[in-house]
Scaffold this active site. Structure first.
Site, PDB file in Angstrom:
ATOM      1  N   LEU A  65       0.836  -1.206   0.000  1.00 53.15           N
ATOM      2  CA  LEU A  65       0.000   0.000   0.000  1.00 53.15           C
ATOM      3  C   LEU A  65       0.871   1.257   0.000  1.00 53.15           C
ATOM      4  CD1 LEU A  65      -2.649  -1.233   2.600  1.00 53.15           C
ATOM      5  CD2 LEU A  65      -2.880  -1.112   0.112  1.00 53.15           C
ATOM      6  N   PRO A  66       0.276   2.410  -0.356  1.00 53.62           N
ATOM      7  CA  PRO A  66       1.097   3.618  -0.525  1.00 53.62           C
ATOM      8  C   PRO A  66       1.829   4.084   0.738  1.00 53.62           C
ATOM      9  CG  PRO A  66      -1.061   3.909  -1.564  1.00 53.62           C
ATOM     10  CD  PRO A  66      -1.125   2.621  -0.794  1.00 53.62           C
ATOM     11  N   THR A  96       6.381   0.784   2.008  1.00 54.46           N
ATOM     12  CA  THR A  96       7.380   1.595   2.714  1.00 54.46           C
ATOM     13  C   THR A  96       6.622   2.569   3.606  1.00 54.46           C
ATOM     14  OG1 THR A  96       8.907   1.470   0.855  1.00 54.46           O
ATOM     15  CG2 THR A  96       9.299   3.214   2.471  1.00 54.46           C
ATOM     16  N   LYS A 171      15.522   0.483   4.976  1.00 54.24           N
ATOM     17  CA  LYS A 171      15.088   0.985   3.664  1.00 54.24           C
ATOM     18  C   LYS A 171      15.196   2.516   3.635  1.00 54.24           C
ATOM     19  CE  LYS A 171      12.219   1.786   0.102  1.00 54.24           C
ATOM     20  NZ  LYS A 171      12.094   1.371  -1.236  1.00 54.24           N
ATOM     21  N   LYS A 246       8.467  11.220  -0.124  1.00 56.34           N
ATOM     22  CA  LYS A 246       7.814  10.521   0.990  1.00 56.34           C
ATOM     23  C   LYS A 246       8.862   9.824   1.867  1.00 56.34           C
ATOM     24  CE  LYS A 246       6.226   6.262   0.823  1.00 56.34           C
ATOM     25  NZ  LYS A 246       5.505   4.982   0.740  1.00 56.34           N
TER      26      LYS A 246
HETATM   27  P1  NAD Z   1       0.702   2.598  -6.018  1.00 60.15           P
HETATM   28  O1  NAD Z   1       0.186   3.893  -5.553  1.00 60.15           O
HETATM   29  O2  NAD Z   1       0.958   2.363  -7.462  1.00 60.15           O
HETATM   30  O3  NAD Z   1      -0.285   1.408  -5.545  1.00 60.15           O
HETATM   31  C1  NAD Z   1      -0.920   1.338  -4.322  1.00 60.15           C
HETATM   32  C2  NAD Z   1      -2.251   0.637  -4.528  1.00 60.15           C
HETATM   33  O4  NAD Z   1      -2.882   0.472  -3.256  1.00 60.15           O
HETATM   34  C3  NAD Z   1      -3.231   1.400  -5.416  1.00 60.15           C
HETATM   35  O5  NAD Z   1      -3.633   0.561  -6.488  1.00 60.15           O
HETATM   36  C4  NAD Z   1      -4.390   1.736  -4.472  1.00 60.15           C
HETATM   37  O6  NAD Z   1      -5.662   1.708  -5.130  1.00 60.15           O
HETATM   38  C5  NAD Z   1      -4.271   0.632  -3.459  1.00 60.15           C
HETATM   39  N1  NAD Z   1      -4.909   0.903  -2.169  1.00 60.15           N
HETATM   40  C6  NAD Z   1      -4.769   1.975  -1.352  1.00 60.15           C
HETATM   41  N2  NAD Z   1      -5.467   1.803  -0.224  1.00 60.15           N
HETATM   42  C7  NAD Z   1      -6.052   0.596  -0.302  1.00 60.15           C
HETATM   43  C8  NAD Z   1      -6.891  -0.161   0.562  1.00 60.15           C
HETATM   44  N3  NAD Z   1      -7.290   0.315   1.743  1.00 60.15           N
HETATM   45  N4  NAD Z   1      -7.308  -1.383   0.152  1.00 60.15           N
HETATM   46  C9  NAD Z   1      -6.931  -1.870  -1.054  1.00 60.15           C
HETATM   47  N5  NAD Z   1      -6.125  -1.213  -1.908  1.00 60.15           N
HETATM   48  C10 NAD Z   1      -5.690   0.005  -1.538  1.00 60.15           C
HETATM   49  O7  NAD Z   1       2.030   2.333  -5.160  1.00 60.15           O
HETATM   50  P2  NAD Z   1       3.255   1.375  -5.551  1.00 60.15           P
HETATM   51  O8  NAD Z   1       4.172   2.088  -6.471  1.00 60.15           O
HETATM   52  O9  NAD Z   1       2.698   0.035  -5.919  1.00 60.15           O
HETATM   53  O10 NAD Z   1       4.008   1.287  -4.142  1.00 60.15           O
HETATM   54  C11 NAD Z   1       3.525   0.506  -3.071  1.00 60.15           C
HETATM   55  C12 NAD Z   1       4.514   0.660  -1.915  1.00 60.15           C
HETATM   56  O11 NAD Z   1       5.805   0.218  -2.357  1.00 60.15           O
HETATM   57  C13 NAD Z   1       4.678   2.117  -1.452  1.00 60.15           C
HETATM   58  O12 NAD Z   1       4.800   2.146  -0.066  1.00 60.15           O
HETATM   59  C14 NAD Z   1       5.973   2.558  -2.148  1.00 60.15           C
HETATM   60  O13 NAD Z   1       6.664   3.561  -1.426  1.00 60.15           O
HETATM   61  C15 NAD Z   1       6.760   1.267  -2.167  1.00 60.15           C
HETATM   62  N6  NAD Z   1       7.764   1.176  -3.248  1.00 60.15           N
HETATM   63  C16 NAD Z   1       7.485   1.629  -4.504  1.00 60.15           C
HETATM   64  C17 NAD Z   1       8.463   1.544  -5.484  1.00 60.15           C
HETATM   65  C18 NAD Z   1       8.189   2.033  -6.898  1.00 60.15           C
HETATM   66  O14 NAD Z   1       9.150   2.140  -7.668  1.00 60.15           O
HETATM   67  N7  NAD Z   1       6.942   2.295  -7.262  1.00 60.15           N
HETATM   68  C19 NAD Z   1       9.706   0.978  -5.201  1.00 60.15           C
HETATM   69  C20 NAD Z   1       9.949   0.482  -3.919  1.00 60.15           C
HETATM   70  C21 NAD Z   1       8.963   0.598  -2.937  1.00 60.15           C
END
Ligand code: NAD
Length: 296
Positions: A65-66, A96, A171, A246
């Site tokens: 999740l975000p 994260t 991280k 973030k």
């Molecule tokens: P994203 O925003 O693309 O996806 C998050 C998803 O969670 C969305 O589809 C949203 O609809 C869903 N969501 C939110 N609240 C919800 C709930 N209560 N129930 C069900 N679904 C819900 O984010 P991401 O890029 O997939 O990143 C996810 C995590 O991984 C974050 O914490 C981010 O910091 C971390 N991360 C991302 C990257 C990257 O390159 N994108 C790399 C490493 C770590």
């Protein structure tokens, strides 16, 4: 084959869940975004009607999740799922988030008799798709060993950093260093070019000298220096500026909690905030170089 509940099918979670399906697991998924559910169904996952509805018979519950509030809400909120997680299931949170929120959710899970690990990841969207992520884990060794086969279906490297929350701390330390180094590298190359140097010649020299780093070798912030770097495709793809913002916010909050001086991390957080304000929040974080060279 395991029964896996997967919640949060965004840029990372979507391809991660698809890799679990490919590995032969029975994966039941939920996301608030209908498009994410459709993509997961196409990849072979079973779509649930709510987060709670993913839990039926689950041996593992994975969340991606975000931010902190989403994770706390999912497990502990008014409609939180923790009370309905099947006995014996292992919780794996790959988001994260703030270390203290990880610790809080893990403690609540433990009070319910459930083990939980924090397993934030590194490797970006490409790593999630290729199944080559690095997982940075906090929690008990026993819980990690149970999680290991599942994590290995989504990633290549696993580091155990300590107890609950330690994965998040590690991280954040990595990303704080990365954020500082990227900004410093951009500043240096901008200075060099303003002094008449060729950006590629300067970067090639730095990449084998003491200024070398991932920012000079893999994700050079200057357009045209490295063909495959986001900078050479208009800063698209890669790791978003606002995700770096973030993470630096979380790092500086953690530093406040432990009384740690992080002058460079705090400065970097402000630089990425300025880059976001300039309209580049959705671009790769290496676009921070534009603060130093307005025409790049
Ligand atoms: P994203 O925003 O693309 O996806 C998050 C998803 O969670 C969305 O589809 C949203 O609809 C869903 N969501 C939110 N609240 C919800 C709930 N209560 N129930 C069900 N679904 C819900 O984010 P991401 O890029 O997939 O990143 C996810 C995590 O991984 C974050 O914490 C981010 O910091 C971390 N991360 C991302 C990257 C990257 O390159 N994108 C790399 C490493 C770590």
């Amino acid at each position: 084959m395991s029964r896996i509940a997967f919640i949060g099918l965004g840029n990372m979670g979507g391809p991660m869940a698809a890799n679990l399906v490919k590995a032969g697991h029975a994966v039941r998924v939920f996301d608030l975004a209908p498009a994410a559910l459709e993509a997961a169904a196409t990849a072979g996952a079973k779509v649930a009607t709510s987060a709670r509805d993913t839990l039926d018979g689950a041996e593992f519950v994975i969340s991606a999740l975000p931010a902190s509030r989403h994770v706390e809400g999912l497990y502990l909120g008014e409609d939180g799922i923790l009370s309905d997680v099947p006995d014996g299931a292992l919780l794996i949170d790959c988001s994260t988030i703030a270390p203290e929120v990880s610790r809080k959710v893990a403690a609540a899970a433990q009070a319910r008799g459930l083990a939980m690990i924090d397993a934030p990841m590194s490797g970006g969207i490409a790593g999630a798709a290729a199944g080559t992520l690095t997982f940075i884990v906090g929690g008990s060794s026993e819980a990690l060993e149970r999680a290991r086969p599942v994590l290995q279906n989504m990633g290549k490297n696993i580091f155990h950093m300590g107890d609950a929350g330690a994965g998040q701390v590690a991280k954040l330390c990595n990303n704080m260093a990365l954020g500082v180094i990227m900004a410093a590298t951009g500043e240096a190359i901008a200075l060099g070019t303003a002094q008449g140097l060729d950006a590629k010649a300067l970067s090639d020299m730095m990449a084998v000298s003491t200024g070398r780093s991932w920012a000079t070798e893999v994700c050079n912030p200057w357009p045209g220096v490295l063909e495959n770097a986001p900078a050479s495709r208009g800063y698209s793809g890669g790791f978003g500026n606002d995700l770096m913002l973030k993470d630096l916010g979380l790092a500086t909050e953690a530093a406040t909690a432990s009384g740690s001086p992080v002058p460079l991390g705090a400065l970097a957080r402000n630089l990425y905030a300025m880059n976001s304000r300039a309209g580049r929040g959705g671009l790769d974080f290496s676009s921070v170089v534009k603060l130093f060279a307005a025409d790049k």
